[in-house]
Design an enzyme around this catalytic site. Sequence first.
Site, PDB file in Angstrom:
ATOM      1  N   THR A  70      44.274  -5.836  38.801  1.00 47.55           N
ATOM      2  CA  THR A  70      45.443  -5.209  38.172  1.00 47.55           C
ATOM      3  C   THR A  70      46.211  -4.349  39.168  1.00 47.55           C
ATOM      4  OG1 THR A  70      44.555  -5.255  35.926  1.00 47.55           O
ATOM      5  CG2 THR A  70      46.176  -3.542  36.424  1.00 47.55           C
ATOM      6  N   ASN A 149      43.635 -17.809  33.703  1.00 46.77           N
ATOM      7  CA  ASN A 149      42.396 -17.189  33.251  1.00 46.77           C
ATOM      8  C   ASN A 149      41.963 -17.628  31.867  1.00 46.77           C
ATOM      9  OD1 ASN A 149      44.896 -15.630  32.831  1.00 46.77           O
ATOM     10  ND2 ASN A 149      43.615 -14.287  31.590  1.00 46.77           N
ATOM     11  N   GLN A 178      40.949 -15.532  39.411  1.00 41.96           N
ATOM     12  CA  GLN A 178      40.066 -16.518  38.782  1.00 41.96           C
ATOM     13  C   GLN A 178      39.691 -17.664  39.715  1.00 41.96           C
ATOM     14  OE1 GLN A 178      38.432 -16.596  35.977  1.00 41.96           O
ATOM     15  NE2 GLN A 178      39.273 -14.710  35.136  1.00 41.96           N
ATOM     16  N   THR A 236      40.972   8.561  48.654  1.00 39.80           N
ATOM     17  CA  THR A 236      39.736   8.384  49.405  1.00 39.80           C
ATOM     18  C   THR A 236      39.138   7.014  49.125  1.00 39.80           C
ATOM     19  OG1 THR A 236      39.283  10.754  49.298  1.00 39.80           O
ATOM     20  CG2 THR A 236      37.428   9.314  49.813  1.00 39.80           C
ATOM     21  N   CYS A 323      41.314  -8.864  28.688  1.00 42.45           N
ATOM     22  CA  CYS A 323      42.312  -7.801  28.521  1.00 42.45           C
ATOM     23  C   CYS A 323      43.041  -7.895  27.180  1.00 42.45           C
ATOM     24  CB  CYS A 323      43.341  -7.872  29.648  1.00 42.45           C
ATOM     25  SG  CYS A 323      42.629  -7.656  31.277  1.00 42.45           S
TER      26      CYS A 323
END
Length: 380
Positions: A70, A149, A178, A236, A323
């Site tokens: 994403t 997907n 995928q 980080t 999702c």
Amino acid sequence: MIYFDNSATTKPYKEVLDSFVTVSSDFFGNPSSLHSMGGQAEKLLSQAREQVAKLLKVKPTEIYFTSGGTESNNIAIKGAALLNRNKGRHLITTSVEHASVMSAMEQLEQEGFDITYLPVDENGRVRVEDVEKAIRKDTIFISVMQVNNEVGTVQPIKEIGEMVKKYPKILFHTDTVQGIGKVPLSLQKSNVDLCSLSAHKFHGLKGTGALFIREGARLAPLFSGGNQERKMRSGTENVAGAVAMAKALRMTMVKSETGIARMKKIQSMLRTALNEIEGIKIHTPIENSAPHIVNFSLSGMKSEVVIHALEQEGVFVSTTSACSSKKKFPSKTLLAMGVPESLAESAIRISLSFENIEEEAKTAIVKIKKTANQFRKVMD
């Protein structure tokens, strides 16, 4: 338990978990720190980048670590649009992309960009000629996923890439979340400028991914901060996650040849058996299809009801993409393919990994047939 929901997420390899724990425990320094512990972490991060680049046959400087597919999709799409908006405000994608691509495009529309959503044929495949016809003088970006997907359709990425060569102003992005390890793709030969990966789809850990940015392609960073990842992705770095991802990708690539062959055999078994069950319609195409996905509908039955019934039998499958599975809307991909809404509402997705075996498929078929017959009796 039979786990057939690998397109949603895969089980991490034990070696991947071990590498994550070791790095987190023994090399926990911040790679931006000047002391030796920071230097050790930075070295591990560099090694992970080199390993991923080598496996993808690209340069280490073209690999940027992210939190997953994403984020990689958002950086690619929004970063390209924002940096190049003075050259044009037109982007092209398909009507069957992942939600992270579609939502990013919709956000850009609200910012004044013009998006063309291309149709697909009955197999879920976009036509190269349709992509080229959609190109305008102000087109700056094209995004087409490698493998769908939901139904497993493989898009003509190489052919689109060849065509895009004629339009040097356009950046070409593919979401290969995928496809990686299951459907071969040469980023160089396919003329791909940007490519998104997510580690938990190939037995890595959730929250880790990467974005390939071809040397010379420029994007506007979405995060401001400490200028990590060569100023493209501040924050980080997740060193342990990057090391684990490199390990997962290497193990997946090593297992790829035999794993793909096994998945193809199991997929064929599933297709043959499902075709013999009354009321089942298979949506995954025979040609131009990934080896790990079989999407089908049980006519007249709501998919979420079937999912829970199969779960009671120890078989774990899914509806659409993970999702979107809780939204209870019919699959946009199936509707775009011309599948009637009644069938789209009853779609089930089986998705395999290299770890699945034939016996699991045989058992799953028995359970699916039993479930279908039980529901049919109630309906009758």
